[in-house]
Write an enzyme that holds these catalytic residues in place. Structure first.
Site, PDB file in Angstrom:
ATOM      1  N   GLY A 239       0.788  -1.226   0.000  1.00  0.00           N
ATOM      2  CA  GLY A 239       0.000   0.000   0.000  1.00  0.00           C
ATOM      3  C   GLY A 239       0.819   1.275   0.000  1.00  0.00           C
TER       4      GLY A 239
ATOM      5  CG  ASP B  94      -6.902  -1.031 -13.672  1.00  0.00           C
ATOM      6  OD1 ASP B  94      -6.713  -1.718 -14.694  1.00  0.00           O
ATOM      7  OD2 ASP B  94      -5.986  -0.740 -12.878  1.00  0.00           O
TER       8      ASP B  94
ATOM      9  CG  ASP C  93      -3.930   5.323 -11.884  1.00  0.00           C
ATOM     10  OD1 ASP C  93      -3.896   6.014 -10.851  1.00  0.00           O
ATOM     11  OD2 ASP C  93      -4.796   4.473 -12.075  1.00  0.00           O
TER      12      ASP C  93
END
Length: 709
Positions: free
Chosen positions: A263, A407, A417
């Site tokens: 993460g 995505d 992204d």
């Protein structure tokens, strides 16, 4: 307008707040006040990789940048742990933001309270980047205190005009409200402190991460989601209240979508995205934005080697993606084929409707439809037009995204992204910027095709709903597919999919229109001439490819081309030879190259002469071209250099980072005293600026970056 600390920024009206209108993960509390109990009693649920309920759009989650696997020490008294599960939950809970903290001084506190905990206070957090351009455009009412004093003066050379070394200048001490506002900003944007409303006054407010699925490199990957991104706040623009911006922390710790990852994000990738998002905005290409970088120097991150962590704050009106829709109606035939994902839920038709109504409404696309009006087709086609304009900007400015998975494609048509991206150096339409893309799926040439693929995925997700709306003649309502037979669903799906050819044609139409418009702008042409692509633009790109010309410097040099001087043999020869002098040594047939360039420039001169009649017109054209062709571009070599400078000495490196940010957000300025021929008259700073506007070492040409971040 009054400046407010981040804790006092207002929230939008409830109708514009994502967490008030979409469906939360049932495991992390349906209502905000219940989230406090989750943080106390079962905090692991927000960190544990799992499939969410099929009807959920997001999960409540707090930022928690920690090494993973978590280093959970045994009891200090040496006693054996009887209930290990309970022990782990208590350990995690001790790291959750459950202690209310005082706010930065403000005459009008907001509706949110600030929470943290003692275990987080040892987290060293250093602000190394703050975007003045993002502040200006998105948060002009945000008080940042003495943040820019802390960041110090932007500079590349670290030498004064006399050539003497500059050391870090003593910081001007600022006390009181200025220091408090800056510290609160750093605390919130590092994940140390969390802004929430969980005191029982519903609907309340908590941070969240989005659920989405997607196709990765063309293969169905199942549930993906925000594995290391946590959205922490939405706030309306003070002068345009119908426009809200969402702040999202990237690299803020695990979420339910993290799968086996930690993460976190490393300093290297965070710097790359921080700079590129603002650079893309300066090039007028739709993009998410970057607000801040907070370095966590004591937090180690394990990639190909051990690196340190960094939290990037990125900004957008919405971070919803095409994959957000795919999650709610996955492709049937690919249900069990996964590429790095974690399984996939069945379709949830009502969750699909709820998400679509939100995206079509004022919260995201704002299609302006009347109540009860069909929205499915309109949503797909509006997203398609926005993405077509975006990818046209990519192609014209030589930007390569590297990972155009579904995505990673925004429903708003924003570049999102930033991973292994690159800007073109020597023009090569087949260049692949991502070394993980072994088949060249996302090569520069194929980017428009990949956007068509992504929008087809959006159409497939909404196809049954679009078909149902066509049959009804109005928008679907709650429970619209509850009693539909498989045959009826297939009939609706087929009706929706019948739009594929129309969708492709619309994407191509908008792309072509924007693509050639932007190329004409780069060439200083104001009039629409249908022959320009075949007569001028394609031939110019072919010359760049065949003679290995630098994409950006070629356009910049053409800004100074004057047809009126082209008949002068000396001037024309010097101009042409200058075009053939990128930092790569040209080894081809120079005479043929000169001949071909002369032929093209003659056509260009004729085309310009149709619009430019006077010397004043020529001046205007040159100025217009200089505003469309960047002097500075974020090349791979300089990104690698600036990253190393920050890694080697963060306190000195952040000044160079600030200077590169300044150059990236003002790319059309004549950096490095552009028109001065001799370097002898340049200051140390101008010499560095000039170097940063160059192509750098030939070893870095065609450099491929990693997805790992």
């Amino acid at each position: 307008m009054p400046k407010l600390p981040i804790s006092a920024l207002p929230l939008p009206t409830s109708a514009r707040i994502l967490t008030h209108n979409l469906t939360p993960d049932t495991a992390t509390a349906l209502i905000a006040s219940a989230f406090r109990d989750v943080l106390k009693e079962s905090p692991s649920i927000q960190r544990r990789s799992r499939l969410l309920d099929s009807g959920c759009h997001f999960s409540r989650v707090t930022p928690l940048p920690l090494e993973f696997p978590y280093r959970i020490a045994p009891p200090e008294d040496g006693k054996e742990v009887e209930d290990k599960e309970e022990y782990v939950e208590n350990w995690l809970s001790s790291h959750e933001p459950l202690e209310e903290r005082s706010l930065a001084s403000t005459p009008s506190p907001g509706v949110l309270k600030k929470y943290s905990c003692a275990k987080r206070d040892g987290m060293e957090r250093i602000l190394i980047g703050l975007s003045d351009t993002c502040l200006r455009d998105c948060f002009p009412h945000l008080a940042v205190g003495d943040a820019f004093v802390e960041l110090d003066t932007p500079t590349l050379s670290m030498k004064d005009p006399g050539g003497n070394d500059l050391f870090e200048t003593p910081r001007r001490k600022v006390a009181g409200d200025q220091a408090a506002a800056r510290q609160e900003l750093v605390d919130v944007l590092s994940g140390h402190s969390v802004l929430m409303s969980i005191d029982g006054s519903e609907p309340g407010y908590t941070p969240w991460s989005l659920r989405y699925s997607g196709h990765q490199f063309g293969t169905w990957a199942g549930q993906l989601g925000d594995g290391r991104a946590v959205s922490i706040l939405e706030t309306p623009h003070p002068t345009s209240p119908c426009l809200s911006y969402e702040l999202q922390l990237k690299g803020a710790g695990r979420t339910p979508f993290a799968r086996s990852a930690d993460g976190l994000a490393v300093l290297r990738s965070s710097i790359r995205e921080y700079l590129c998002a603002e650079a893309m905005h300066a090039l007028h290409i739709p993009t998410t934005r970057s607000l801040a970088l907070v370095h966590l120097p004591k937090l180690e991150v394990y990639r190909e080697e051990v690196e340190t962590a960094c939290v990037l704050t990125r900004v957008a009106p919405s971070f919803l993606r095409i994959g957000s829709f795919e999650a709610l109606n996955p492709p049937e035939r690919q249900r069990m084929v996964f590429y790095g994902g974690g399984g996939q839920q069945d379709a949830n038709w009502d969750a699909l409707r709820v998400l679509g109504e939100w995206v079509a409404g004022p919260g995201v696309l704002n299609l302006g439809l009347k109540e009860g009006e069909k929205w499915g087709k309109a949503l797909v086609f509006e997203s398609a037009r926005r993405n077509a304009r975006m990818v046209a900007g990519w192609q014209v400015y030589g930007f390569m995204h590297g990972v155009i998975n579904t995505d990673n494609v925004s429903v708003m048509g924003l570049t999102i992204d930033y991973g292994p991206y690159a800007f073109m150096d020597i023009y090569d339409p087949m260049h692949i910027c991502n070394h993980s893309d072994s088949e060249g799926r996302y090569a520069y040439k194929f980017q428009p095709t990949m956007i068509v693929f992504a929008l087809n995925a959006l159409l497939r997700s909404l196809a049954p709903l679009i078909g149902a709306e066509e049959e009804l003649g109005s928008a679907v309502k709650s429970g619209w597919a509850a009693d539909a037979s498989p045959e009826k669903l297939e009939e609706w799906r087929a009706k929706g999919l019948s739009l594929e050819a129309e969708l492709k044609a619309e994407i191509e139409r908008v792309f072509e229109e924007e693509h050639w418009k932007l190329y004409r702008k780069r060439l200083g042409l104001t009039e629409l001439n249908p022959s320009d692509p075949d007569e001028l633009i394609h031939p110019l790109l072919a010359l760049m490819r065949d003679y290995k010309l630098d994409f950006h410097s070629t356009f910049r040099k053409l800004c100074f081309f004057r047809p009126s001087k082209f008949n002068d043999p000396e001037s024309s020869k010097a101009f042409i030879e200058n075009l053939l002098v990128p930092s790569t040594s040209f080894e081809g047939d120079k005479e043929k190259a000169i001949k071909d360039l002369i032929e093209w420039l003659q056509k260009f001169a004729t085309r310009i002469s149709a619009e430019v009649k006077t010397a004043e017109d020529e001046e205007k054209r040159e100025k217009a071209m200089l505003r469309a062709n960047p002097r500075f571009i974020l090349r791979q070599w300089l990104l690698e250099e600036i990253i190393k400078r920050v890694q080697d000495d963060v306190h000195v490196g952040k000044r160079a980072l600030a200077k590169v940010h300044e150059m990236a957000t003002k790319p059309f300025e004549p950096w490095g005293a552009e028109l001065k021929v001799s370097e002898d008259s340049l200051t140390p700073e101008e010499k560095e600026e000039r170097r940063y506007c160059g192509m750098g070492s030939t070893k870095m040409l065609g450099f491929q970056c990693s997805c790992s971040s």
